[in-house]
Structure formats: C-alpha cells, structure tokens
Write a protein that holds these residues in place. Structure first.
Motif: not given
Length: 309
Positions: A21-32, A46-55
C-alpha cells in the motif's frame, strides 16, 4: 507532528501502512505532484514529508516565485480553510500562498528559510519568550468568520464523537468536564478573532527577519485558546519531573501573557482532552494511556485550584 526534512516517510504506530500500500500511495503522490509541476511550472526538488495530518510536501523551484513548497493530499474542506487563513494575513507573519487548487487539496506555498522550527531552540525560557511575544500581537478581527469553524464547534464535536465510542468512557467523562470548563472560560474571554488553530513549535519557523507561521487550521475564538497547542507540545527534558514541568509551563505563560494561572491550566486541560479525542477518533491510540495519565494529573491540579493565583 514534527516534519521529517530528509525525504523519508515518517509514519508511526497504527498509521504505518503495509509495503504494497505504501508503494501505491507513493506512486499516486508522485503522479499528483507531477500534475501540479506541469500546471504551475515547477521544478520538483524532493519530497519533504508524508504525514496524514499535513499532506504531502515537496520542495520545488518556480521561475516566478523562487523557492517554494508544493502541498497536496489534504481534504478539500481543510485546504480551503488553510487557504482562507493564509490569505487573511496582512502582516506578513504567515507564509504566503502563491497558487491554489483547493477543491483538489493542492497549495503552492512560500518556503520559509532557513526554516528552523521553534522546537530547536534549546533554552525553554527563550522558547516561551519567543512564543509569547509572537502570540501577543498575532490576532486580528476576521472579515469573513463564516469561512471558519469556531472553537466552540470543535469542543462540541469532540465531546459528541468520543461519547459514541463506548470503550473510552473515562476520556468521555473528562471531555464533559473539559466542555464545562471551556464554557466557563468562554464567558470570560469572549473575543471572536481568527486563530491559527495549531500553533505548536513545528509550525513556527525562523525566517530571514523573524519567526513565521505555517499550516494554520483556521478557527474563530478568543486568543486564550491559542496557547493550548504550545502547552501540550512543549518538549520535556528526559530527566525532568513532568509535574514540575507542567507547573513551570502554566506559571510561565501566566506571567508573560498576564492571564490568571488557573485559566491557563484550564486551557491546558481542555486542549489535551479535545486533541486526545481526535487521536482516538483517528485510530491513533498508541499514546492513549500516557495522555490519559496527563489528563488525570491536570484535573488533579484543577481540583486543587484554590492554591493557584
């Protein structure tokens, strides 16, 4: 939640996802991110962070705006509220918002440099001084209060949500007591100003000419209720006595902001109860017992409030 600046995922406890699920989420994130890079002519650095409260946050560079931050992945309602809160700033205290697609949860924001969070100030007295100096001149009347929730609504929703979860009866009892304390405070502190709503140490970043603010939730209420996030997020020394630290915090804020210590203590209790309800509602229960002990302790201080001035 502190931001990770090293490009790594920062997910703890029950927030952790399975590898697939992480891989799928990360791919979607990169696409967006790529979609908005094309739309707003950005170079993604570069990617700063991933956290559900921040985006999801990305460092980026724009030929028009220079160094900036692309923020994607928050719910549209929360994105609109953050956009309105940032747009209401006329003093240059908040980071600037350059572009927005709020209906799809995307914002292009100013990058604060050097961006050192207040949490990294090692001296607790200086930390408190800087926080109190900032908050004492922060709040202004809001031209469009209808765009934001109220702190009273936050309290009411937290109380109702925890009542529906039967296995957290002790927390529900505390939340009822917190709501009563809040209503008593509200009768004394009646201003309706636009609050940041999440003014903890990691949302206060050092800029070139002083501290700046990021990631507002935007809520209408009296400024006394802004201090709660600082109180519950103030870092303790590993060797410190929590009892002494709580007393130091309450008395320090009381003295610096000229608010009776018992009222600061009540805000502390109310905020800790409310945010613990939110964590439980979101399934983030790994620190529940520790938080409940802290709530119990603050309640014991309130029960002996005749000793407070």
């Amino acid at each position: 939640m502190p931001l990770r600046m090293d490009g790594c995922v920062s997910i703890r406890g029950e927030d952790r996802m399975k590898p697939e699920r992480q891989t799928t989420s990360k791919q979607k994130e990169q696409e967006n991110a790529a979609i908005y890079a094309r739309r707003w002519e950005l170079d993604l650095l570069g990617r700063v962070t991933y956290a559900s409260q921040v985006g999801s946050l990305f460092w980026c560079r724009s030929p028009r705006y220079g160094e900036c931050v692309l923020k994607i992945g928050k719910a549209p309602e929360e994105t609109w509220t953050e956009y309105y809160a940032l747009s209401a700033d006329r003093e240059g205290i908040f980071c600037r918002v350059y572009e927005a697609d709020c209906s799809n949860g995307a914002l292009l924001l100013e990058r604060i440099s050097p961006g050192t969070p207040l949490r990294q100030e090692p001296d607790p007295c200086r930390r408190m001084d800087r926080y109190c100096t900032l908050i004492s001149s922060l709040h202004r009347p809001c031209r469009h209060p209808e765009r934001f929730p109220t702190y009273t609504q936050w309290i009411r929703r937290a109380a109702r949500s925890i009542e529906r979860i039967k296995e957290y009866g002790e927390l529900s009892h505390h939340m009822r007591m917190a709501r009563a304390r809040y209503l008593g405070l509200r009768r004394r502190y009646q201003r309706n100003l636009l609050l940041h709503g999440d003014l903890h140490h990691d949302n206060i970043l050092l800029g070139e000419s002083g501290y700046r603010l990021i990631d507002p939730k935007g809520v209408i209420g009296d400024p006394i209720f802004e201090i709660g996030r600082f109180l519950i997020n103030e870092p303790y020394s590993p060797s410190a006595d929590p009892t002494g630290e709580d007393l130091r915090l309450v008395q320090g804020i009381s003295r610096r902001l000229a608010i009776p210590a018992v009222h600061v203590l009540e805000v502390f209790y109310v905020e800790l109860c409310m945010t613990t309800c939110w964590f439980v509602e979101d399934g983030q229960t790994q620190q529940y017992e520790e938080r409940l002990k802290h709530i119990d302790f603050l309640r014991s201080l309130l029960d002996g409030q005749s000793n407070w001035s």
